[in-house]
Design a protein around this motif. Sequence first.
Motif, PDB file in Angstrom:
ATOM      1  N   GLY A 285      63.883  35.060  56.475  1.00 16.72           N
ATOM      2  CA  GLY A 285      64.345  36.539  56.589  1.00 16.72           C
ATOM      3  C   GLY A 285      63.663  37.488  55.821  1.00 16.72           C
ATOM      4  N   TRP A 286      62.669  36.887  55.047  1.00 12.83           N
ATOM      5  CA  TRP A 286      61.702  37.355  53.885  1.00 12.83           C
ATOM      6  C   TRP A 286      60.376  37.476  54.515  1.00 12.83           C
ATOM      7  N   LYS A 287      59.437  38.574  54.031  1.00 10.24           N
ATOM      8  CA  LYS A 287      58.235  38.490  54.797  1.00 10.24           C
ATOM      9  C   LYS A 287      57.197  38.915  53.598  1.00 10.24           C
ATOM     10  N   ALA A 288      56.341  38.092  53.430  1.00 16.30           N
ATOM     11  CA  ALA A 288      55.295  38.510  52.231  1.00 16.30           C
ATOM     12  C   ALA A 288      54.671  39.918  52.597  1.00 16.30           C
ATOM     13  N   ARG A 289      54.279  40.728  51.461  1.00 17.45           N
ATOM     14  CA  ARG A 289      53.885  41.978  51.753  1.00 17.45           C
ATOM     15  C   ARG A 289      52.680  42.212  50.874  1.00 17.45           C
ATOM     16  N   SER A 290      52.245  41.115  50.303  1.00 20.58           N
ATOM     17  CA  SER A 290      50.839  41.004  49.600  1.00 20.58           C
ATOM     18  C   SER A 290      50.471  39.871  49.411  1.00 20.58           C
ATOM     19  N   ARG A 291      49.221  39.557  49.158  1.00 16.08           N
ATOM     20  CA  ARG A 291      48.803  38.347  48.523  1.00 16.08           C
ATOM     21  C   ARG A 291      48.716  38.152  47.356  1.00 16.08           C
ATOM     22  N   MET A 292      48.933  36.832  46.879  1.00 16.74           N
ATOM     23  CA  MET A 292      48.892  36.586  45.519  1.00 16.74           C
ATOM     24  C   MET A 292      47.542  37.095  44.851  1.00 16.74           C
ATOM     25  N   VAL A 293      47.944  37.848  43.684  1.00 20.34           N
ATOM     26  CA  VAL A 293      46.801  38.598  42.939  1.00 20.34           C
ATOM     27  C   VAL A 293      46.961  38.079  41.445  1.00 20.34           C
ATOM     28  N   ASN A 294      45.897  37.311  40.935  1.00 21.70           N
ATOM     29  CA  ASN A 294      46.282  36.801  39.737  1.00 21.70           C
ATOM     30  C   ASN A 294      47.803  35.884  39.704  1.00 21.70           C
ATOM     31  N   SER A 295      49.113  36.632  39.082  1.00 20.42           N
ATOM     32  CA  SER A 295      50.074  35.990  38.995  1.00 20.42           C
ATOM     33  C   SER A 295      51.267  36.721  39.848  1.00 20.42           C
ATOM     34  N   SER A 296      50.643  37.643  40.266  1.00 20.21           N
ATOM     35  CA  SER A 296      51.455  38.709  41.172  1.00 20.21           C
ATOM     36  C   SER A 296      51.457  38.863  42.448  1.00 20.21           C
TER      37      SER A 296
END
Length: 185
Positions: free
Chosen positions: A67-78
């Motif tokens: 039900g969730w979607k990624a909205r960004s890639r992992m950058v450093n730890s975020s």
Amino acid sequence: MRKSFFFFAMAMVTAAMVSCGNKTGEDEGTEVESDTLVEQPATEQEVAIEDQTQLDCASYTIKVPEGWKARSRMVNSSCVIGYKEPPFTTASPNFDSMGIDAFKAELEKQGYQAMDDIAVNGKTYKVFYTDKTKDNTQVVYIAVPKGEGVVCVKLSEGAHKMDKLAAKEALLNHAKTIAHNITLK
């Protein structure tokens, strides 16, 4: 005329060399085919942001819940993931180098209230809540100690027409879902 003949002769020599595969006397006994295509190994296709199912950093891995979607890639730890139904929750996991006590003190200084902890997979997440943001949205933070720092997740509501109490409950439920999908490294 002499120049034209010279250029014509050079063009013919070049054409002959190309058609012969650029062979020289040293190449005798060796077949060289210049027209042969060499297959390059397939390069790994980059997964579209919204199709990511897991995001990794040095401190933790988060699986994108159903039900969730990624909205960004992992950058450093975020990174950022989102829930596309009311209250349109945005979750932003991160690693912070301050300890859990300093993290708690900082949130309390900003007006967050401590809520009941969440126990998941042998880890206890501290939970904090506020509705006193600049734009009057509700925000829930969860944080779990990781070494000298904390893995924390900020969950905030988007624009919706839900009752405030129902939206708060949804945020707290989303916090539990996110905690279940985090693996500390």
